[in-house]
Scaffold this motif. Sequence first.
Motif, PDB file in Angstrom:
ATOM      1  N   UNK A 106       0.831  -1.204   0.000  1.00 35.95           N
ATOM      2  CA  UNK A 106       0.000   0.000   0.000  1.00 35.95           C
ATOM      3  C   UNK A 106       0.866   1.255   0.000  1.00 35.95           C
ATOM      4  N   UNK A 107       2.080   1.143   0.482  1.00 32.59           N
ATOM      5  CA  UNK A 107       3.013   2.266   0.423  1.00 32.59           C
ATOM      6  C   UNK A 107       3.889   2.199  -0.826  1.00 32.59           C
ATOM      7  N   UNK A 108       4.473   1.022  -1.073  1.00 33.75           N
ATOM      8  CA  UNK A 108       5.490   0.899  -2.102  1.00 33.75           C
ATOM      9  C   UNK A 108       4.951   1.036  -3.515  1.00 33.75           C
ATOM     10  N   UNK A 109       3.656   0.749  -3.735  1.00 30.12           N
ATOM     11  CA  UNK A 109       3.106   0.813  -5.086  1.00 30.12           C
ATOM     12  C   UNK A 109       3.153   2.231  -5.649  1.00 30.12           C
ATOM     13  N   UNK A 110       3.272   3.235  -4.778  1.00 30.30           N
ATOM     14  CA  UNK A 110       3.328   4.624  -5.239  1.00 30.30           C
ATOM     15  C   UNK A 110       4.626   4.922  -5.988  1.00 30.30           C
ATOM     16  N   UNK A 111       5.699   4.217  -5.664  1.00 29.41           N
ATOM     17  CA  UNK A 111       6.999   4.490  -6.292  1.00 29.41           C
ATOM     18  C   UNK A 111       7.004   4.100  -7.774  1.00 29.41           C
ATOM     19  N   UNK A 112       6.613   2.859  -8.138  1.00 23.08           N
ATOM     20  CA  UNK A 112       6.552   2.560  -9.583  1.00 23.08           C
ATOM     21  C   UNK A 112       5.542   3.434 -10.325  1.00 23.08           C
ATOM     22  N   UNK A 113       4.480   3.842  -9.642  1.00 22.26           N
ATOM     23  CA  UNK A 113       3.520   4.760 -10.283  1.00 22.26           C
ATOM     24  C   UNK A 113       4.211   6.068 -10.641  1.00 22.26           C
ATOM     25  N   UNK A 114       5.096   6.535  -9.779  1.00 20.41           N
ATOM     26  CA  UNK A 114       5.854   7.755 -10.070  1.00 20.41           C
ATOM     27  C   UNK A 114       6.894   7.537 -11.143  1.00 20.41           C
ATOM     28  N   UNK A 115       7.585   6.395 -11.080  1.00 21.44           N
ATOM     29  CA  UNK A 115       8.603   6.088 -12.091  1.00 21.44           C
ATOM     30  C   UNK A 115       7.982   6.043 -13.486  1.00 21.44           C
ATOM     31  N   UNK A 116       6.812   5.417 -13.577  1.00 19.29           N
ATOM     32  CA  UNK A 116       6.122   5.301 -14.864  1.00 19.29           C
ATOM     33  C   UNK A 116       5.299   6.537 -15.203  1.00 19.29           C
TER      34      UNK A 116
END
Length: 263
Positions: free
Chosen positions: A178-188
């Motif tokens: 629930x926290x970490x999924x935000x990082x790939x969303x930002x990368x992409x």
Amino acid sequence: MILTASHTLSAAYESAAAAASATVSSATVTASSAASGPARSVRSAIYAAAPADAPAGGIAGWAADLMDSLGAIGAGVAIALENLFPPLPSEVILPLAGFAASQGKFSLLAALLWTTVGSVVGALALYWVGALLGRDRTVAIAARLPLVKTADIEKTEAWFERHGTKAVFFGRMIPIFRSMISIPAGIERMPLPLFLGLTTVGSLLWNSVFLLLGYGLGSRWHEVTDAVGLYSKGVLGVVALAVIAFVVVRIRKAGRGAHRARS
């Protein structure tokens, strides 16, 4: 006549003294009642209402202190930090906030509003971490990691292109992810309005469930933490097995490649 005046003054004095005593007694009772009412601190409510085995210190005590200092905003701050530092468990903070609402510390609606704001703020911070990191830096870092190949990053990107919206939405309901999924969303560079919408709705659902459970259970709010703790451990167990399987497969492939090179 003097005796009569004396008796009159004496009676008046006794009457005034009795009235003052009654006033002080009434004020004492009122103050005592107020102290034991909804205005008492969240931390003291934990100790007073919960059984001996309920968590009162540690993360629960820290979150309770935030709520005592800032009210519902404190619950939002705790959830924002939980998003940034996944080891802080929302399954402790949210039921505790529901319990605090049931004690009259703040309203249930305020708790829901501020914890959802906290979720979105924390997720947005990690989104920008991913956006600042970018694809090139991510690939460069991955290339330096043992057993990780550039092809893995490309596969992850392809998967995120197909399932990114579902991952961001449902990921809000899975511990750690629930926290970490935000990082790939930002990368992409997922479109920001879409990311915010999915994060808000997913967080609203997750927060509502735990706040309502904490509110309904009252002093037994910690039972939610105990039950969801098993779910969190199960998720972590699956992740650990997946990592181990990944490492084993890669080591075997590396061994076969070395054997073929020698042949």
